[in-house]
Design a protein around this motif. Structure first.
Motif, short mmCIF file in Angstrom:
data_model
loop_
_atom_site.label_atom_id
_atom_site.label_comp_id
_atom_site.label_asym_id
_atom_site.label_seq_id
_atom_site.Cartn_x
_atom_site.Cartn_y
_atom_site.Cartn_z
N ILE A 1 -39.41 -27.60 -12.12
CA ILE A 1 -38.03 -27.28 -12.52
C ILE A 1 -37.20 -28.56 -12.46
O ILE A 1 -37.55 -29.51 -11.77
CB ILE A 1 -37.40 -26.19 -11.62
N TYR B 1 -32.15 -26.69 -8.97
CA TYR B 1 -31.99 -25.32 -8.47
C TYR B 1 -30.67 -25.19 -7.74
O TYR B 1 -30.05 -26.18 -7.35
CB TYR B 1 -33.16 -24.93 -7.55
N LEU C 1 -34.85 -24.42 -15.93
CA LEU C 1 -36.17 -24.52 -16.54
C LEU C 1 -36.28 -25.78 -17.39
O LEU C 1 -35.29 -26.24 -17.96
CB LEU C 1 -36.44 -23.28 -17.40
N TRP D 1 -42.15 -19.29 -13.97
CA TRP D 1 -40.86 -18.73 -13.57
C TRP D 1 -40.44 -17.54 -14.42
O TRP D 1 -39.64 -16.72 -13.99
CB TRP D 1 -39.78 -19.82 -13.61
#
Length: 189
Positions: free
Chosen positions: A112, A115, A147, A154
């Motif tokens: 990723i 976050y 993403l 995910w």
């Protein structure tokens, strides 16, 4: 002969009526209440041009996840959690777990860009359900991950993706004291 007379008489009546009958001219203006468009001709998938969407992620040819993407336990030493509330302990553990996927060494299927831990709260209804494991305490966590590609592990999480490719998820976690550590795992029905 009687039949000929009836036919001639009927024709005479029709011609007399049609010449004396005046039909007024009527102009009608209709206002459409709906527009009917014809169905388009069938086209092949190759002829359909892609349309832009809010979600624009690069496609990665990697089609398999890896052991790296499996959810590891997040562990926090009890000594490092001294004086923290249960919500703060949960927030730190979720951060430890998500940080694992933010590094360049993370497998592409689960890496990723960033976050956020948006919210952590206690929900008595969750504690009363059959979620397992119960641990020492449970919390509901709302987190968002940015993403970087599709496919991705995910997308197995239920949630919403915004136009900037942030996936927001709400999930239940269980936190247990094990030896000298707090350990976080997901709680499932």
């Amino acid at each position: 002969m009687k039949t000929k007379f009836v036919i001639l008489f009927t024709m005479l009546l029709i011609s007399a009526c049609s010449s004396s009958l005046q039909v007024p001219e009527v102009t009608t203006t209709l206002s459409p209440t709906r527009t009917i468009t014809p169905s388009p001709e069938p086209t092949s998938a190759a002829a359909i041009a892609p349309t832009p969407t809010g979600i624009q992620l690069p496609y990665n040819e990697v089609q398999e996840s890896s052991a790296y993407c499996q959810s590891p336990y997040a562990i926090l030493a009890i000594a490092n959690a001294e004086g923290l509330s249960k919500e703060k302990i949960a927030r730190v553990l979720v951060g430890i777990w998500l940080e694992r996927y933010k590094t360049p060494k993370a497998h592409p299927y689960c890496r990723i860009e960033d976050y956020r831990v948006d919210d952590i709260y206690s929900n008595p209804k969750v504690n009363a359900t059959s979620l397992q494991p119960k641990g020492d305490f449970m919390r509901v966590v709302k987190f968002s991950i940015k993403l970087i590609q599709v496919p991705t592990d995910w997308l197995a999480f239920p949630g919403e993706i915004d136009t900037e490719n942030w996936l927001t998820v709400i999930w239940n976690i269980s936190i247990s004291k094990l030896d000298d550590n707090y350990e976080m795992v997901f709680a499932y029905p």
